[in-house]
Design a protein around this motif. Structure first.
Motif, PDB file in Angstrom:
ATOM      1  N   THR A 107      48.437  55.332  32.910  1.00 31.96           N
ATOM      2  CA  THR A 107      49.562  54.744  33.649  1.00 31.96           C
ATOM      3  C   THR A 107      49.096  53.849  34.782  1.00 31.96           C
ATOM      4  O   THR A 107      49.527  52.697  34.912  1.00 31.96           O
ATOM      5  N   THR A 108      48.196  54.354  35.607  1.00 31.90           N
ATOM      6  CA  THR A 108      47.767  53.579  36.769  1.00 31.90           C
ATOM      7  C   THR A 108      46.809  52.445  36.388  1.00 31.90           C
ATOM      8  O   THR A 108      46.808  51.405  37.043  1.00 31.90           O
ATOM      9  N   SER A 109      46.023  52.625  35.334  1.00 28.18           N
ATOM     10  CA  SER A 109      45.157  51.525  34.873  1.00 28.18           C
ATOM     11  C   SER A 109      46.006  50.327  34.484  1.00 28.18           C
ATOM     12  O   SER A 109      45.709  49.181  34.855  1.00 28.18           O
ATOM     13  N   LEU A 110      47.078  50.572  33.737  1.00 26.92           N
ATOM     14  CA  LEU A 110      47.976  49.497  33.335  1.00 26.92           C
ATOM     15  C   LEU A 110      48.676  48.893  34.539  1.00 26.92           C
ATOM     16  O   LEU A 110      48.777  47.670  34.684  1.00 26.92           O
ATOM     17  N   LEU A 111      49.177  49.743  35.417  1.00 21.96           N
ATOM     18  CA  LEU A 111      49.934  49.278  36.578  1.00 21.96           C
ATOM     19  C   LEU A 111      49.087  48.399  37.486  1.00 21.96           C
ATOM     20  O   LEU A 111      49.545  47.356  37.969  1.00 21.96           O
ATOM     21  N   PHE A 112      47.838  48.789  37.708  1.00 17.33           N
ATOM     22  CA  PHE A 112      46.978  48.063  38.639  1.00 17.33           C
ATOM     23  C   PHE A 112      46.361  46.795  38.039  1.00 17.33           C
ATOM     24  O   PHE A 112      45.989  45.884  38.767  1.00 17.33           O
ATOM     25  N   CYS A 113      46.245  46.742  36.707  1.00 22.20           N
ATOM     26  CA  CYS A 113      45.596  45.594  36.080  1.00 22.20           C
ATOM     27  C   CYS A 113      46.575  44.508  35.639  1.00 22.20           C
ATOM     28  O   CYS A 113      46.215  43.336  35.596  1.00 22.20           O
ATOM     29  N   VAL A 114      47.793  44.915  35.277  1.00 28.36           N
ATOM     30  CA  VAL A 114      48.771  43.956  34.753  1.00 28.36           C
ATOM     31  C   VAL A 114      49.581  43.377  35.907  1.00 28.36           C
ATOM     32  O   VAL A 114      50.348  44.074  36.552  1.00 28.36           O
ATOM     33  N   GLY A 115      49.394  42.103  36.180  1.00 27.74           N
ATOM     34  CA  GLY A 115      50.130  41.460  37.266  1.00 27.74           C
ATOM     35  C   GLY A 115      49.425  40.219  37.776  1.00 27.74           C
ATOM     36  O   GLY A 115      48.215  40.036  37.576  1.00 27.74           O
ATOM     37  N   ALA A 116      50.197  39.374  38.435  1.00 25.46           N
ATOM     38  CA  ALA A 116      49.665  38.094  38.903  1.00 25.46           C
ATOM     39  C   ALA A 116      48.621  38.270  40.004  1.00 25.46           C
ATOM     40  O   ALA A 116      47.645  37.519  40.063  1.00 25.46           O
ATOM     41  N   MET A 117      48.826  39.243  40.880  1.00 26.54           N
ATOM     42  CA  MET A 117      47.915  39.395  42.017  1.00 26.54           C
ATOM     43  C   MET A 117      46.497  39.712  41.560  1.00 26.54           C
ATOM     44  O   MET A 117      45.525  39.289  42.197  1.00 26.54           O
ATOM     45  N   ALA A 118      46.361  40.451  40.469  1.00 24.63           N
ATOM     46  CA  ALA A 118      45.029  40.786  39.959  1.00 24.63           C
ATOM     47  C   ALA A 118      44.287  39.532  39.530  1.00 24.63           C
ATOM     48  O   ALA A 118      43.091  39.376  39.792  1.00 24.63           O
ATOM     49  N   VAL A 119      45.011  38.606  38.883  1.00 25.95           N
ATOM     50  CA  VAL A 119      44.391  37.373  38.399  1.00 25.95           C
ATOM     51  C   VAL A 119      44.154  36.390  39.534  1.00 25.95           C
ATOM     52  O   VAL A 119      43.035  35.899  39.747  1.00 25.95           O
ATOM     53  N   VAL A 120      45.220  36.087  40.275  1.00 25.31           N
ATOM     54  CA  VAL A 120      45.133  35.086  41.352  1.00 25.31           C
ATOM     55  C   VAL A 120      44.155  35.526  42.433  1.00 25.31           C
ATOM     56  O   VAL A 120      43.314  34.747  42.892  1.00 25.31           O
ATOM     57  N   GLY A 121      44.260  36.783  42.847  1.00 23.28           N
ATOM     58  CA  GLY A 121      43.373  37.293  43.895  1.00 23.28           C
ATOM     59  C   GLY A 121      41.913  37.247  43.494  1.00 23.28           C
ATOM     60  O   GLY A 121      41.043  36.907  44.303  1.00 23.28           O
ATOM     61  N   SER A 122      41.633  37.562  42.216  1.00 27.35           N
ATOM     62  CA  SER A 122      40.251  37.556  41.739  1.00 27.35           C
ATOM     63  C   SER A 122      39.683  36.144  41.672  1.00 27.35           C
ATOM     64  O   SER A 122      38.514  35.927  41.989  1.00 27.35           O
ATOM     65  N   ILE A 123      40.512  35.182  41.272  1.00 26.83           N
ATOM     66  CA  ILE A 123      40.057  33.788  41.238  1.00 26.83           C
ATOM     67  C   ILE A 123      39.783  33.286  42.648  1.00 26.83           C
ATOM     68  O   ILE A 123      38.764  32.628  42.905  1.00 26.83           O
ATOM     69  N   GLU A 124      40.680  33.594  43.585  1.00 27.13           N
ATOM     70  CA  GLU A 124      40.498  33.160  44.981  1.00 27.13           C
ATOM     71  C   GLU A 124      39.233  33.746  45.586  1.00 27.13           C
ATOM     72  O   GLU A 124      38.461  33.038  46.250  1.00 27.13           O
ATOM     73  N   SER A 125      39.005  35.033  45.354  1.00 28.78           N
ATOM     74  CA  SER A 125      37.816  35.663  45.932  1.00 28.78           C
ATOM     75  C   SER A 125      36.538  35.184  45.250  1.00 28.78           C
ATOM     76  O   SER A 125      35.490  35.048  45.890  1.00 28.78           O
ATOM     77  N   GLY A 126      36.621  34.908  43.939  1.00 27.29           N
ATOM     78  CA  GLY A 126      35.447  34.442  43.208  1.00 27.29           C
ATOM     79  C   GLY A 126      35.047  33.026  43.560  1.00 27.29           C
ATOM     80  O   GLY A 126      33.861  32.701  43.622  1.00 27.29           O
ATOM     81  N   LEU A 127      36.032  32.164  43.821  1.00 25.17           N
ATOM     82  CA  LEU A 127      35.749  30.760  44.097  1.00 25.17           C
ATOM     83  C   LEU A 127      35.452  30.479  45.565  1.00 25.17           C
ATOM     84  O   LEU A 127      34.551  29.725  45.900  1.00 25.17           O
ATOM     85  N   ALA A 128      36.262  31.072  46.450  1.00 27.56           N
ATOM     86  CA  ALA A 128      36.191  30.688  47.863  1.00 27.56           C
ATOM     87  C   ALA A 128      35.984  31.859  48.812  1.00 27.56           C
ATOM     88  O   ALA A 128      36.118  31.694  50.029  1.00 27.56           O
ATOM     89  N   ASN A 129      35.637  33.027  48.289  1.00 27.50           N
ATOM     90  CA  ASN A 129      35.515  34.215  49.132  1.00 27.50           C
ATOM     91  C   ASN A 129      36.777  34.448  49.966  1.00 27.50           C
ATOM     92  O   ASN A 129      36.707  34.939  51.098  1.00 27.50           O
ATOM     93  N   ASP A 130      37.922  34.089  49.403  1.00 28.93           N
ATOM     94  CA  ASP A 130      39.208  34.302  50.062  1.00 28.93           C
ATOM     95  C   ASP A 130      39.779  35.625  49.546  1.00 28.93           C
ATOM     96  O   ASP A 130      40.211  35.729  48.392  1.00 28.93           O
ATOM     97  N   TYR A 131      39.786  36.645  50.411  1.00 29.16           N
ATOM     98  CA  TYR A 131      40.183  37.987  49.988  1.00 29.16           C
ATOM     99  C   TYR A 131      41.603  38.359  50.422  1.00 29.16           C
ATOM    100  O   TYR A 131      41.985  39.523  50.334  1.00 29.16           O
ATOM    101  N   SER A 132      42.374  37.391  50.895  1.00 28.17           N
ATOM    102  CA  SER A 132      43.697  37.705  51.435  1.00 28.17           C
ATOM    103  C   SER A 132      44.602  38.354  50.381  1.00 28.17           C
ATOM    104  O   SER A 132      45.247  39.377  50.638  1.00 28.17           O
ATOM    105  N   THR A 133      44.647  37.783  49.176  1.00 29.31           N
ATOM    106  CA  THR A 133      45.484  38.340  48.118  1.00 29.31           C
ATOM    107  C   THR A 133      44.939  39.682  47.641  1.00 29.31           C
ATOM    108  O   THR A 133      45.697  40.627  47.398  1.00 29.31           O
ATOM    109  N   VAL A 134      43.614  39.770  47.516  1.00 27.45           N
ATOM    110  CA  VAL A 134      42.990  41.017  47.073  1.00 27.45           C
ATOM    111  C   VAL A 134      43.258  42.143  48.066  1.00 27.45           C
ATOM    112  O   VAL A 134      43.556  43.280  47.669  1.00 27.45           O
ATOM    113  N   VAL A 135      43.164  41.843  49.357  1.00 27.98           N
ATOM    114  CA  VAL A 135      43.403  42.871  50.379  1.00 27.98           C
ATOM    115  C   VAL A 135      44.854  43.345  50.326  1.00 27.98           C
ATOM    116  O   VAL A 135      45.137  44.547  50.417  1.00 27.98           O
ATOM    117  N   THR A 136      45.778  42.406  50.158  1.00 26.56           N
ATOM    118  CA  THR A 136      47.189  42.778  50.043  1.00 26.56           C
ATOM    119  C   THR A 136      47.406  43.677  48.838  1.00 26.56           C
ATOM    120  O   THR A 136      48.077  44.720  48.929  1.00 26.56           O
TER     121      THR A 136
END
Length: 232
Positions: A107-136
């Motif tokens: 249940t929680t694996s699906l809940l935490f992985c499926v969503g825009a924040m997981a994708v957008v936040g990971s791209i932001e942190s990977g490209l620019a070390n911007d962790y704002s979305t990931v922290v949220t």
């Protein structure tokens, strides 16, 4: 390599910490209150899913999910994920493992992985070390894992592993994915993910037996439909 996946590590750590705190309350909440909390949390999850799903193209949702569940049922992803949860459960406590371990993990694996924040936040942190979305996302996930662990138990903490693998992979390949995962595509993928989150909420609220993991191939079909039909 570790610098590249800092965002995923932050998120995974938040889930473990939140889940560990939740375990302190496991078994100490009366069953009637625990059941009420579960149903209310299910309603909240349902609303979160609806908020994502309404932004999607209707035909994309229908086609992606129908094809996705067809493939998912043939492969039976839900059974495989539950078997993995049961395997971990038996390894950790072979003499009498808690029955909700697999449910909490899936249940929680699906809940935490499926969503825009997981994708957008990971791209932001990977490209620019911007962790704002990931922290949220990490704050939200830590609170959710705290609540889930209080009644589903230790399996919730293990959802940090697929989160680390999934978001870490996106961070590592962020440079390649930024031109593929456009904001418009992410919206459509998130809409399909929103329906899956809705299904999780229905399971929690009504004790339904929807095999949510079997809908996962729908995410791939959403990408294909977007490029073939919607992309201009």
């Amino acid at each position: 390599m570790t610098k590249i996946i800092n965002g995923a590590l932050i998120n995974a750590a938040a889930i473990v910490i939140g889940g560990a705190i939740g375990l302190l309350f496991k078994g100490k909440i009366p069953q009637n209150i625990s059941g009420a909390i579960t149903r209310v949390l299910g309603l909240c999850v349902l609303v979160i899913g609806i908020s994502s799903a309404v932004d999607g193209d209707m035909m994309l949702l229908v086609v992606s999910l129908l094809l996705g569940v067809l493939v998912g049922e043939i492969i039976d992803i839900d059974k495989r994920m539950n078997n993995l949860g049961l395997y971990l459960q038996n390894k950790l406590n072979p003499k009498g493992a808690e029955s909700k371990f697999a449910e909490g993990f899936v249940t929680t694996s699906l809940l935490f992985c499926v969503g825009a924040m997981a994708v957008v936040g990971s791209i932001e942190s990977g490209l620019a070390n911007d962790y704002s979305t990931v922290v949220t996302k990490s704050i939200l996930d830590s609170v959710a894992s705290m609540v889930f662990a209080s009644y589903l138990g230790f399996g919730v903490l293990f959802s940090a592993v697929p989160v680390l693998l999934y978001q870490g992979s996106i961070e590592i390949f962020a440079g390649y994915l930024q031109n593929v995962l456009t904001s418009s595509m992410v919206t459509q993928i998130s809409a399909v993910g929103g329906v899956m989150i809705m299904a999780l909420g229905v399971n929690m609220t009504l004790d339904a037996k929807i095999k949510v993991a079997n809908l996962l191939p729908g995410l791939l079909f959403a990408v294909a439909y977007y490029w073939l039909v919607l992309y201009r």
